[in-house]
Design an enzyme around this catalytic site. Structure first.
Site, short mmCIF file in Angstrom:
data_model
loop_
_atom_site.label_atom_id
_atom_site.label_comp_id
_atom_site.label_asym_id
_atom_site.label_seq_id
_atom_site.Cartn_x
_atom_site.Cartn_y
_atom_site.Cartn_z
N HIS A 275 -43.93 -19.62 -27.22
CA HIS A 275 -44.43 -19.89 -28.27
C HIS A 275 -43.57 -19.92 -29.60
O HIS A 275 -43.92 -20.34 -30.78
CB HIS A 275 -45.32 -18.59 -28.69
CG HIS A 275 -44.60 -16.96 -28.82
ND1 HIS A 275 -44.65 -16.24 -27.89
CD2 HIS A 275 -43.99 -16.68 -29.88
CE1 HIS A 275 -43.78 -15.20 -28.26
NE2 HIS A 275 -43.41 -15.50 -29.60
N ASP B 246 -45.74 -18.03 -20.78
CA ASP B 246 -45.03 -17.80 -22.32
C ASP B 246 -43.51 -17.90 -22.23
O ASP B 246 -42.64 -17.33 -23.05
CB ASP B 246 -45.41 -16.59 -23.11
CG ASP B 246 -45.26 -16.53 -24.39
OD1 ASP B 246 -45.11 -18.00 -25.00
OD2 ASP B 246 -44.92 -15.77 -25.41
N SER C 184 -38.64 -12.57 -30.68
CA SER C 184 -39.47 -12.98 -29.55
C SER C 184 -38.24 -13.96 -28.69
O SER C 184 -37.68 -14.72 -29.49
CB SER C 184 -40.61 -14.15 -29.90
OG SER C 184 -41.81 -13.18 -30.25
#
Length: 484
Positions: free
Chosen positions: A126, A156, A231
């Site tokens: 993402h 992901d 992230s």
């Protein structure tokens, strides 16, 4: 009200003993694995003053900032005043003849971890999704362009390659299943774009499911502060090894509430290995479906507690059938690792290497048995014959494919290998406007069963006045009627 976790006390110091011994030996990563099993408590004031600094100095150079950008078209806004003849008389018609949409750049910021000296970087999908350009910045402020080698939305995760001369500092992967609840971990990333930041916490839980981020719900939970921008960053243990890729937080405010989630390093290593084998991920195919064992099923099976997964269906010619797995078998472990639910089962099986075998521990008729399952990718038993439909119809703009186990695996479909599936839909197309979705299976049109992409394409070239369609989505068949 958010969950409250117990704060770690001085127990973290015990792990420092291991780190300092390693540094004094000259290499953090050369530490004997047996030392990792030591879990001691501080015994003096000096031990209480020990620091994480040696670990951070060793790992931080391999944690990068990831800058992703993409160009998007934006229609020019026109003032409603220019629709008035009075205003056009004085100001003319600005923008007339300039009908091309303007482009603007959207950017996102995240983190990544260098996992090999050639500059291979693992990050979250993402973070770089739909990016046209990706750059990485090292902790010493050097910046490089990066190439996207592999993107895998299902996990992901994504793999990048730095366009620069190495060697680069990197973080080695930890041994699978080496973590225990209560172990000290460090999260390193770039939260809120403020720059590289290190936070400390413990492993709050393992094999956490129902997080809703990836197809493989199997996360490390930690109370180390993770915030937006973290992230793709590193979660490392006290040996300086990568144990997870920071991915998500549980938060009602957008900030850290002490509940963060990381994808286990074993899954990251699986994806990274695939990037070096042609850039396409091939996962082992079982050819069976399983379901959760709840309290009622556990009681019916005379289990002391709910555990494992029960086999509900087996497909002919599959590795499951070849190995002798049967409906109603209870799978309680894979290669000696306990299976608690379908999510942990999926993670354990999906991270196995193709060409080898996985040993299932099952209960059948109250007796425990061992079954070896060959690990092979889903076969393409029928030529997919992909076609893009261009004729005006409810399917205009859709890419269709004949179903097979391989196509079903790619589209995340279960329980069906017959029919024609929608593999992609062009933005703004008729298929998108009428509500078609990727993964939809076209069963019939006006009473005729659709058995191939060629057949469906033929129907769109001579469109009927009324489209009476049967579309399967998420295992349910809907009947839809549209007029041409």
């Amino acid at each position: 009200m958010g969950l409250k976790l117990a704060r770690p006390g001085f127990g973290f110091v015990s792990a420092f003993l291991i780190a300092l011994v390693t540094v004094s030996a000259g290499s953090l990563h050369a530490q004997d694995n047996s030392a990792a099993e030591l879990r001691l408590v501080p015994r003096s004031a000096g031990e209480v003053k020990l620091s994480f600094a040696p670990i951070v100095k060793d790992v931080a150079p391999a944690v990068v900032n990831v800058y992703a950008s993409r160009k998007v078209e934006q229609q020019q806004r026109r003032s409603p005043f220019f629709d008035d003849p009075f205003f056009r008389r004085f100001f003319g018609n600005p923008g007339q003849g300039d009908t091309k949409p303007k482009q603007r750049v959207q950017s996102s910021l995240g983190s990544g971890v260098i996992i090999s000296k050639d500059g291979t970087v693992i990050t979250n999908h993402h973070v770089i999704k739909d990016a046209d350009e990706v750059r990485v910045a090292l902790s010493d402020r050097r910046e490089y362009d990066a190439e996207i080698i592999l993107k895998d939305e299902r996990t992901d995760l994504a793999v990048l390659k730095i366009k620069g001369d190495g060697p680069f500092d990197f973080v080695p992967f930890a041994e699978p299943d080496s973590l225990e609840v209560g172990d000290i971990v460090l999260a390193i990333g770039n939260p809120f774009g403020v720059g590289q930041t290190v936070t400390q916490g413990i492993v709050s839980a393992l094999a956490r499911t129902q997080v809703g981020v990836t197809d493989y719900q199997f996360f490390i939970q930690t109370d180390a502060a993770i915030n937006p921008g973290n992230s793709g960053g590193a979660l490392v243990d006290m040996n300086g090894n990568l144990v997870g890729v920071n991915t998500a937080i549980f938060s009602r405010s957008g900030g850290s509430n002490g509940i963060g989630f990381a994808i286990p390093a074993h899954m990251a290593e699986f994806v990274a290995t695939a990037s070096g084998q042609g850039g396409k991920i091939q996962r082992p195919w079982l050819g069976a479906t399983v379901q959760l064992v709840n309290a009622e099923i556990a009681e019916a099976l005379s289990l002391d507690r709910p555990r494992g997964v029960i086999v509900t269906n087996i497909f002919p010619g599959s590795p499951a059938e070849d190995a002798g797995l049967k409906v109603s078998d209870l799978v309680v472990a894979i290669d000696g690792k306990e299976v608690l639910d379908p999510d942990s089962f999926g993670y354990r099986f999906a991270t196995k290497k193709l060409g080898e075998s996985a040993r299932f521990t099952i209960l059948r008729g109250g007796e425990q048995r061992l079954i070896d399952i060959s690990l092979a990718p889903a076969p393409e038993t029928t030529d997919r014959d992909s076609r893009v439909l261009t004729e005006y119809s409810p399917f205009e703009g859709a890419t269709i494919m004949n179903l097979s186990p391989a196509v079903a695996e790619e589209l995340r479909l279960e329980g069906t290998f017959e029919g024609v599936a929608i593999g992609a839909i062009a933005r703004g197309s008729t298929a998108a406007r009428v509500g078609m979705k990727v993964g939809d299976i076209v069963r019939s049109i006006n009473g005729d069963k659709i058995t191939s992409t060629r057949m469906l394409e033929g129907v769109t070239k001579i469109p009927p006045r009324v489209w009476r369609m049967e579309i399967e989505r998420d295992g349910k068949v809907s009947r839809i009627e549209l007029r041409s």
